[in-house]
Design an enzyme around this catalytic site. Structure first.
Site, PDB file in Angstrom:
ATOM      1  N   GLN A  17     -19.458  93.308 -27.065  1.00 42.34           N
ATOM      2  CA  GLN A  17     -19.480  92.320 -26.726  1.00 42.34           C
ATOM      3  C   GLN A  17     -19.049  92.526 -25.229  1.00 42.34           C
ATOM      4  OE1 GLN A  17     -19.389  88.312 -28.668  1.00 42.34           O
ATOM      5  NE2 GLN A  17     -17.589  89.804 -30.120  1.00 42.34           N
ATOM      6  N   ASN A  18     -18.487  93.466 -24.981  1.00 41.57           N
ATOM      7  CA  ASN A  18     -17.275  93.753 -23.717  1.00 41.57           C
ATOM      8  C   ASN A  18     -18.441  94.057 -22.579  1.00 41.57           C
ATOM      9  OD1 ASN A  18     -15.333  92.736 -25.296  1.00 41.57           O
ATOM     10  ND2 ASN A  18     -13.932  93.838 -24.963  1.00 41.57           N
ATOM     11  N   VAL A  19     -18.424  93.624 -21.681  1.00 40.87           N
ATOM     12  CA  VAL A  19     -18.966  95.043 -20.797  1.00 40.87           C
ATOM     13  C   VAL A  19     -17.490  95.238 -19.452  1.00 40.87           C
ATOM     14  CG1 VAL A  19     -20.362  92.664 -20.555  1.00 40.87           C
ATOM     15  CG2 VAL A  19     -18.640  92.703 -18.662  1.00 40.87           C
ATOM     16  N   ASP A  20     -17.313  95.501 -19.853  1.00 42.74           N
ATOM     17  CA  ASP A  20     -15.493  96.498 -19.156  1.00 42.74           C
ATOM     18  C   ASP A  20     -15.692  97.182 -18.838  1.00 42.74           C
ATOM     19  OD1 ASP A  20     -14.385  97.207 -20.978  1.00 42.74           O
ATOM     20  OD2 ASP A  20     -12.796  94.589 -21.762  1.00 42.74           O
TER      21      ASP A  20
ATOM     22  N   HIS B 251     -23.485  93.490 -24.236  1.00 38.96           N
ATOM     23  CA  HIS B 251     -24.269  92.113 -23.525  1.00 38.96           C
ATOM     24  C   HIS B 251     -23.807  93.041 -21.573  1.00 38.96           C
ATOM     25  CE1 HIS B 251     -22.344  88.796 -26.092  1.00 38.96           C
ATOM     26  NE2 HIS B 251     -22.921  89.255 -26.792  1.00 38.96           N
TER      27      HIS B 251
ATOM     28  N   CYS C 283     -37.317  97.221  -9.285  1.00 42.52           N
ATOM     29  CA  CYS C 283     -38.838  98.401 -10.645  1.00 42.52           C
ATOM     30  C   CYS C 283     -37.889  98.113 -11.729  1.00 42.52           C
ATOM     31  CB  CYS C 283     -38.623  99.499  -9.101  1.00 42.52           C
ATOM     32  SG  CYS C 283     -36.787 100.224  -9.097  1.00 42.52           S
TER      33      CYS C 283
ATOM     34  N   CYS D 125     -36.631 101.532  -4.138  1.00 39.37           N
ATOM     35  CA  CYS D 125     -37.682 100.602  -3.741  1.00 39.37           C
ATOM     36  C   CYS D 125     -36.885  99.285  -2.559  1.00 39.37           C
ATOM     37  CB  CYS D 125     -38.141  99.829  -4.588  1.00 39.37           C
ATOM     38  SG  CYS D 125     -37.454  98.529  -5.255  1.00 39.37           S
TER      39      CYS D 125
ATOM     40  N   GLY E 258     -11.106  91.556 -32.540  1.00 38.36           N
ATOM     41  CA  GLY E 258     -10.470  90.792 -31.218  1.00 38.36           C
ATOM     42  C   GLY E 258     -12.050  89.502 -31.090  1.00 38.36           C
TER      43      GLY E 258
ATOM     44  N   ASN F 226      -7.374  90.355 -35.508  1.00 41.61           N
ATOM     45  CA  ASN F 226      -7.244  89.245 -34.491  1.00 41.61           C
ATOM     46  C   ASN F 226      -6.220  88.312 -34.051  1.00 41.61           C
ATOM     47  OD1 ASN F 226      -8.271  86.648 -33.614  1.00 41.61           O
ATOM     48  ND2 ASN F 226     -10.072  87.267 -32.886  1.00 41.61           N
TER      49      ASN F 226
HETATM   50  P1  NAD Z   1     -14.115  85.284 -27.184  1.00 40.98           P
HETATM   51  O1  NAD Z   1     -13.210  84.769 -26.313  1.00 40.98           O
HETATM   52  O2  NAD Z   1     -15.079  84.149 -28.027  1.00 40.98           O
HETATM   53  O3  NAD Z   1     -12.786  85.456 -28.139  1.00 40.98           O
HETATM   54  C1  NAD Z   1     -11.540  86.412 -28.405  1.00 40.98           C
HETATM   55  C2  NAD Z   1     -10.483  86.822 -28.945  1.00 40.98           C
HETATM   56  O4  NAD Z   1     -10.312  87.707 -29.309  1.00 40.98           O
HETATM   57  C3  NAD Z   1     -10.674  85.717 -29.786  1.00 40.98           C
HETATM   58  O5  NAD Z   1     -10.657  85.394 -31.606  1.00 40.98           O
HETATM   59  C4  NAD Z   1      -8.571  85.651 -29.696  1.00 40.98           C
HETATM   60  O6  NAD Z   1      -8.310  85.253 -30.758  1.00 40.98           O
HETATM   61  C5  NAD Z   1      -8.880  86.952 -29.900  1.00 40.98           C
HETATM   62  N1  NAD Z   1      -7.493  87.223 -29.029  1.00 40.98           N
HETATM   63  C6  NAD Z   1      -7.056  87.097 -27.437  1.00 40.98           C
HETATM   64  N2  NAD Z   1      -6.335  88.047 -27.300  1.00 40.98           N
HETATM   65  C7  NAD Z   1      -6.822  89.626 -28.660  1.00 40.98           C
HETATM   66  C8  NAD Z   1      -5.085  90.190 -28.772  1.00 40.98           C
HETATM   67  N3  NAD Z   1      -4.071  90.662 -28.136  1.00 40.98           N
HETATM   68  N4  NAD Z   1      -5.761  91.054 -30.343  1.00 40.98           N
HETATM   69  C9  NAD Z   1      -6.493  90.695 -30.705  1.00 40.98           C
HETATM   70  N5  NAD Z   1      -7.793  89.166 -30.510  1.00 40.98           N
HETATM   71  C10 NAD Z   1      -7.703  88.475 -29.622  1.00 40.98           C
HETATM   72  O7  NAD Z   1     -14.465  86.751 -27.010  1.00 40.98           O
HETATM   73  P2  NAD Z   1     -15.642  87.161 -27.662  1.00 40.98           P
HETATM   74  O8  NAD Z   1     -15.915  87.418 -29.422  1.00 40.98           O
HETATM   75  O9  NAD Z   1     -15.436  88.632 -26.821  1.00 40.98           O
HETATM   76  O10 NAD Z   1     -17.166  86.542 -26.920  1.00 40.98           O
HETATM   77  C11 NAD Z   1     -16.748  86.372 -25.027  1.00 40.98           C
HETATM   78  C12 NAD Z   1     -18.142  86.188 -24.619  1.00 40.98           C
HETATM   79  O11 NAD Z   1     -17.777  86.752 -23.304  1.00 40.98           O
HETATM   80  C13 NAD Z   1     -18.618  88.083 -24.999  1.00 40.98           C
HETATM   81  O12 NAD Z   1     -19.868  87.150 -24.983  1.00 40.98           O
HETATM   82  C14 NAD Z   1     -17.879  89.018 -23.931  1.00 40.98           C
HETATM   83  O13 NAD Z   1     -19.148  89.583 -22.975  1.00 40.98           O
HETATM   84  C15 NAD Z   1     -17.493  88.004 -22.512  1.00 40.98           C
HETATM   85  N6  NAD Z   1     -16.671  88.465 -22.326  1.00 40.98           N
HETATM   86  C16 NAD Z   1     -16.764  89.767 -22.224  1.00 40.98           C
HETATM   87  C17 NAD Z   1     -14.827  89.960 -21.195  1.00 40.98           C
HETATM   88  C18 NAD Z   1     -14.944  91.968 -21.196  1.00 40.98           C
HETATM   89  O14 NAD Z   1     -15.500  92.385 -21.171  1.00 40.98           O
HETATM   90  N7  NAD Z   1     -13.667  92.867 -21.597  1.00 40.98           N
HETATM   91  C19 NAD Z   1     -14.291  89.458 -21.229  1.00 40.98           C
HETATM   92  C20 NAD Z   1     -14.225  87.773 -21.014  1.00 40.98           C
HETATM   93  C21 NAD Z   1     -15.702  87.841 -21.800  1.00 40.98           C
HETATM   94 ZN    ZN Z   2     -35.878  99.479  -7.063  1.00 39.84          ZN
END
Ligand code: NAD
Ligand code: ZN
Length: 241
Positions: free
Chosen positions: A103-106, A121, A132, A152, A189, A215
């Protein structure tokens, strides 16, 4: 190497799995110092992410949205993957049938060496033309405000799935099929509250997979997981290999 019998059992199971799927969320990158949305350090100029990461916000004020993304990209530019990202790249290298769903975009999974990543995401290091629709890599930090398409001259936007937008159906289908066919689903996580991540675990269970969770805290998954490990991703995930 740990002597915890549950960790050892999980490690043995992973070593013998034919097919592994992994689902990661913001928690895996928290150990690298990436601010989460929900934490206070995720706030920017006192504006909530929910009020910036929307198509309406971008339509209203693309400059403001780009300023926020530029700030986030600037923070991320110096951040490195941690031991958990690296362990997952190692797992991919030794496993024929492997899918990493995030789910991360990083972009930290890519930096750690993961190749087959399903980004539910999107990716903060990609941009998309609103006219385009061409998607290109872009690692410029800082970014020219407002960036324009090379082909474009249309306005570029972050290649991110915003609140209220549909996921890329190909990515979603590949993710569902990965969890349907895996022996083991490892969840790292994620709070498990956000769709579609929330339905990937029940899908895996319904198809007979063993579910492992890592987690910091208990989540809605914990009671249903076959293995639930509480602690930092960077400490626990490497122990599973
Ligand atoms: P969330 O914030 O809902 O949940 C994060 C989870 O990680 C929690 O359950 C927490 O207990 C756990 N956590 C925190 N620190 C931890 C660690 N050190 N080790 C293990 N677990 C740990 O995040 P989500 O479920 O990913 O949903 C949030 C939305 O926000 C996603 O859709 C995501 O796209 C976006 N988002 C992305 C980033 C990124 O790309 N890094 C950062 C923030 C939010
Ligand atoms: Zn374009």
């Amino acid at each position: 190497m740990t002597t915890d019998p549950k960790i050892k059992e999980a490690r043995d199971r992973l070593a013998h799995a034919r097919s592994v799927a992994v689902l990661t969320g913001a928690g895996i990158s928290a150990d690298s110092g990436v601010p989460t949305f929900r934490g206070t350090d995720g706030l920017w100029r006192n504006v909530r992410a929910e009020d910036l990461a929307t198509p309406e916000a971008f339509e209203r004020d693309p400059r403001l949205v780009w300023e926020w993304y530029d700030w986030r990209r600037t923070l991320l530019a110096s951040i490195k993957p941690n031991a958990a990202h690296e362990a997952l790249a190692t797992l991919e290298a030794r496993q024929d049938r492997f899918h990493l769903i995030t789910q991360n975009v990083d972009g930290l999974h890519h930096l750690a060496g993961s190749r087959r990543v399903l980004e539910l995401h999107g990716d903060i290091w990609k941009v998309r033309c609103v006219r385009c629709r061409r998607v290109t890599d872009n690692r410029d930090v800082p970014l020219a405000l407002l960036p324009q398409c090379d082909s474009c001259d249309g306005l570029l936007r972050p290649h991110i799935v915003w609140f209220g937008e549909a996921l890329d159906h190909k990515v979603l289908e590949a993710s569902v099929s990965a969890v349907e066919s895996c022996d083991i689903l490892l969840i790292v996580g994620t709070s498990g509250l956000v769709y579609p991540a929330a339905m990937l675990m029940p899908t895996a269970k319904a198809n007979g997979a063993v579910v492992m969770e890592v987690n910091l805290d208990a989540t809605p998954y914990s009671a249903h997981a076959d293995f639930s490990f509480q602690g930092c991703a960077k400490d626990i995930v490497p122990l599973l290999l």
